[in-house]
Enzyme design. Structure first.
Site, mmCIF file in Angstrom:
data_model
loop_
_atom_site.group_PDB
_atom_site.id
_atom_site.type_symbol
_atom_site.label_atom_id
_atom_site.label_comp_id
_atom_site.label_asym_id
_atom_site.label_seq_id
_atom_site.Cartn_x
_atom_site.Cartn_y
_atom_site.Cartn_z
ATOM 1 N N HIS A 29 5.114 1.619 4.623
ATOM 2 C CA HIS A 29 4.075 0.579 4.554
ATOM 3 C C HIS A 29 4.515 -0.669 5.309
ATOM 4 C CE1 HIS A 29 0.867 -1.876 3.183
ATOM 5 N NE2 HIS A 29 1.356 -2.282 2.030
ATOM 6 N N CYS A 70 -1.923 -7.248 3.213
ATOM 7 C CA CYS A 70 -1.682 -5.844 3.551
ATOM 8 C C CYS A 70 -2.915 -5.210 4.185
ATOM 9 C CB CYS A 70 -1.288 -5.064 2.298
ATOM 10 S SG CYS A 70 -0.095 -5.937 1.308
#
Ligand SMILES: [Zn+2]
Lengths: 131, 348, 387
Positions: free
Chosen positions: C334, C85
């Protein structure tokens, strides 16, 4: 998980075989191939960890990892083993509200999953509260 | 014969289901079933348990009790009718999990409920012949009973592991003799690719269980020139609570000799584990000098009978691992729907 | 080393973009950034693309070539950067290093993830590959479960409450309502967070960031050439990156990310800026507890007081240190590989004074904090107005 990938970790998955550095005495689980303290001076040897520890943190999983769907809600914990290293492990044979930080647990041998309906079965460690 | 039991261990899953809970689903009278089968509840394996995990836990307890180096175990035989794989041994999983690999032989046995005692006989032969120092025999099952079949009230899960070695200071019981009685009697079977066993109803009784159990026991008593009064305890295969007591009565054994090794009322029929857990329960409470008769039964059909004398080492080894009673008393009840899910009767 | 400035930013809408493909998203964000920078594509010297797992999400590797091709930028060097991420943040850092070193002048730092072409369960499984497959995922860990383990321990050590965690989600949804690009434009309440379905307790559905498609892009230039393109170049004042064990259980602490602390230390040192100087921050709130831990690790409050300062409104717009004015991962969405770049884009817009209704008044210094996995990688950037 491919068969060779499961198979080569069997000593650690079945019997908590980690490593210990003959130079600094630190115990590692899972096994390491280089001592992070001593680097190339370190002398790593297999080390069997004692199958007991205590819960450092836990969570009650309702949305399961793949292959664990039939077990929800299940308790997953970080357990500090008596020899020092911490592991992530499922706490089995207990209800979702029965685990607390500090609980003593022992390691048990359980079925961890399978490679589909026709594939191999995976076995390994879970923990269980010491009564 | 110069062999003995060096260590033993059992494992029984934590979950139980009561007869009432099953009877409710099928519209049957629980009191009649409890009286008829002399079973109150049975053990249920957790969803992450199978014959291999049960065998491993029992084997680890046996090694703890024996106090031996698992590397000295020369054979592991796992008897079961519910091996997790159709092809691929359970015994290798156990061998690896107790760190007995790689210098040993291993195999899975199948003979309905008596595959475990067949393993003990094989170990006795190998140790007696000097082929190996120790042999380990395990009987373990997660027994299947079709939903609605009378077997569903009893088909349970559990296992026992026994380590056989030379009869010396290490042994906690000396094996005096063994006798088997085998015929081709199809009283209970499961065909290839079928999930549940079939059985011959009342045919499983007289021509199968009773004939083989009684003939094997008689054979052994004759061979060793013993009478029932020479034994402190007698353990018979226990598909339900009633059969072993009937067999005992027919052979001339008292209820008192049988009850310490009769677990079925509390945990159900653990199939290959049943007579071994019964024997372990007796060893958990026996005194040195006590003589024990064990008679297994496997459908198909056959019985293996053993006579053992408990030795001094029992006192020292007994407390090194959990006892049968510890497992029997550690329990949590599940309802039928949870049981159905755990036993994969419900598949999403 | 040369000073580096950001001269352009561009984002796609974040959300479930059913009718937009991977390559389309990247081109859209890139074109917006080039337009914003008023630079011609032919001037771009190199490109770094942050992407966690196109291989799993769309079964496409080698996206560096794919993107260069469709952007019409061949033959410039194009490199994919991966750190779970934190992929976007790492791509930005590589781009900064490339410009600072003098090897390249005008560099694209991009980030992208197309997550909805597979079922959400499969996406969750794909995200879990950022954890240790052998010793975490094999035993039943999910990504949310690892953060839940941190949350439970944080509650145990510092008395942080589920209500305080919920307040992170409430604030970030509120901010997202002010951000046109955000996935969610819905306000939520502490009560609705607490009553949302359990995911992995103590984390509930509304404690978790969603699965999102999105792409983001920034254009970097040497500071001395930046003024040719913009009156408000935003300087990259400091960059820091650090690593830690991939598995949570192997780390000394469950309530602080060492990699984030180290990355922050590096960025603070490089910039000469201290936590108290920072006007706003975009932090990696993949789960509500992550924001609480982040503001502690970044030095915005004392260890253990992240929940308390959130409750007291210090991290809201108008508070002492506004955090996640964009809506954060929770409210804005996200798209994992895009997140680090989108964070930088938000800070740039804020420091330029172009953040509209969510503008932090007088913001001069901003910080981004982007985390890979459960803390195995962290990257921190500090930005300041260059005028
Ligand atoms: Zn060392």
């Amino acid at each position: 998980m491919a068969v060779p990938r499961f198979w080569r970790e069997i000593p650690s998955r079945y019997n908590l075989i980690g490593t210990r550095c003959g130079n600094c005495n630190q115990v590692h689980f899972p096994p390491r191939y280089l001592c992070p303290n001593c680097r190339r001076v370190g002398k790593l040897e297999p080390y069997k960890l004692k199958p007991r520890g205590k819960v450092i943190s836990y969570t009650v999983v309702h949305v399961a990892a793949e292959g664990f769907e039939d077990q929800v809600p299940y308790v997953l914990a970080i357990v500090e083993l008596e020899d020092g290293p911490r592991i992530t492990a499922q706490v089995t044979d207990c209800g979702p509200d029965e685990v607390r930080i500090g609980d003593e647990v022992e390691i048990v041998f359980r079925r961890m999953g399978q490679e589909g309906e026709e594939g191999v079965l995976y076995y390994g460690y879970k923990c269980k509260k010491v009564s | 014969m110069n062999v003995g039991i060096v260590g033993y261990g059992v494992y029984i899953p934590r979950y139980r289901i009561k007869v009432e809970e099953i009877a409710k689903i099928w519209g049957e009278d629980p009191e009649r079933i409890k009286r008829g089968l002399m079973v109150e509840e049975k053990s249920v394996p957790a969803p992450d348990e199978d014959t291999a995990t049960i065998a491993v836990e029992a084997a680890r307890n046996a090694v703890k009790r024996a106090g031996i180096d698992p590397q000295e175990i020369g054979a592991i035989y796992v008897g079961s009718e519910s091996h997790p794989y159709a092809v691929k041994p359970t015994a290798t999983i156990v061998a690896e999990a107790i760190e007995a690999t790689p210098r040993l032989t291993a195999a899975d046995f199948e003979f309905a409920c008596k595959a475990g005692t067949a393993g003990i006989q094989t170990c006795i032969g190998a140790v007696e012949a000097g082929m190996m120092k120790y042999g380990m025999a395990i009987g373990a099952d997660t027994a299947q009973g079709a939903p609605g079949d009378p077997l569903e009230y009893t088909a349970a899960a559990g296992g026992g592991a026994f380590i056989v070695g030379k009869n010396n200071g290490e042994s906690l019981a000396m094996v005096e003799g063994t006798y088997s009685y085998t015929t081709d009697t199809p009283d209970f079977w499961r065909r290839e690719m079928r999930p549940y066993p079939k059985h011959g109803g009342r045919f499983t009784g007289k021509p199968a269980y009773f004939k083989h159990v009684i003939s094997a026991a008689h054979g052994l008593l004759r061979q060793l020139k013993f009478t029932p009064q020479d034994f402190t305890y007698a353990v018979f295969h226990q598909p339900n609570g009633k059969f072993p007591l009937q067999a005992a009565a027919e052979l001339g054994f008292s209820k008192e000799q049988v009850l310490p090794g009769l677990l079925t009322p509390k945990i159900g029929n653990t199939y290959s584990g049943a007579s071994l857990i019964g024997l372990a329960s007796v060893l958990d409470q026996a005194r040195p000098g006590d003589r024990v008769l064990v008679v297994s039964f496997g459908s198909g059909a056959g019985s293996d009978a053993f006579s053992m004398v408990v030795k001094d080492a029992i006192e020292e080894k007994r407390d090194r691992a959990p006892k049968v009673v510890d497992y029997v008393n550690t329990k949590a009840y599940v309802d039928y729907s949870t049981y159905a899910k755990y036993r994969k009767l419900l598949v999403r | 080393m040369r000073d580096v400035a950001i001269i352009g930013v561009g984002l796609t809408k974040f959300g479930e973009l059913w009718d937009v493909s991977f390559r389309q998203m990247m081109i859209e964000a890139g074109a917006r950034a080039l337009e914003d920078a008023k630079i011609d594509g032919k001037q771009i010297d190199a490109m770094y693309v942050g992407n966690m797992s196109a291989g799993q999400f769309i079964r496409q590797e080698h996206i560096s070539s794919l993107i260069a091709d469709h952007a019409g930028l061949v033959p410039i060097p194009s490199t994919r950067v991966e750190g779970a991420c934190a992929s976007g943040g790492l791509a930005l850092r590589q781009a900064v290093i490339a410009v600072a070193s003098g090897i390249h002048d005008f560099v694209v730092a991009a980030g992208i993830e197309k997550m909805t072409d597979i079922l959400s369960g499969q996406a969750t499984g794909a995200l879990a590959t950022a954890a240790d497959q052998e010793w975490e995922v094999f035993v039943g860990a999910t990504f949310p479960a690892l953060y839940a383990l941190m949350a439970r321990r944080h509650m145990y050590e510092f008395g942080t409450t589920e209500e305080q965690m919920a307040m992170v989600a409430v604030k970030n949804h509120q901010n997202a309502c002010l951000n046109p690009c955000a996935q969610y434009h819905t306000k939520i309440t502490v009560d609705s967070v607490l009553k949302s379905p359990p995911v992995t307790l103590p984390l509930k559905l509304l404690d978790c960031s969603p699965i999102t498609d999105g792409a983001a892009c920034v254009i970097l230039a040497p500071a001395e050439k930046a003024r040719k393109f913009t009156d408000t170049p935003i300087l990259v004042a400091g960059t820091g990156q650090a690593s830690d064990s991939i598995s949570l259980h192997s780390r000394a602490s469950l309530t602080s990310l060492r990699a984030a602390r180290e990355a922050a230390k590096m960025a603070y040192k490089a910039s000469g800026i201290e936590p108290k100087d920072v006007d706003l921050a975009e932090v990696h709130d993949c789960f509500t507890i992550a924001e609480i831990i982040a503001i502690e690790d970044l030095g915005f409050c004392k260890k253990g007081e992240g929940g308390k300062v959130t409750q007291e409104g210090e991290t809201a717009i108008g508070g002492r240190i506004p955090v996640n004015t964009s809506g954060g991962l929770k409210g804005k969405g996200h798209p994992v590989g895009a997140t680090g770049i989108a964070q930088a884009a938000e800070i740039v817009q804020q420091l330029r004074g172009e953040a509209g209704k969510r503008q932090v008044k007088g913001a001069e210094i901003g910080l981004t904090h982007n985390v890979g996995g459960s803390g195995g990688t962290a990257v921190v950037h500090i930005f300041r107005r260059g005028d």
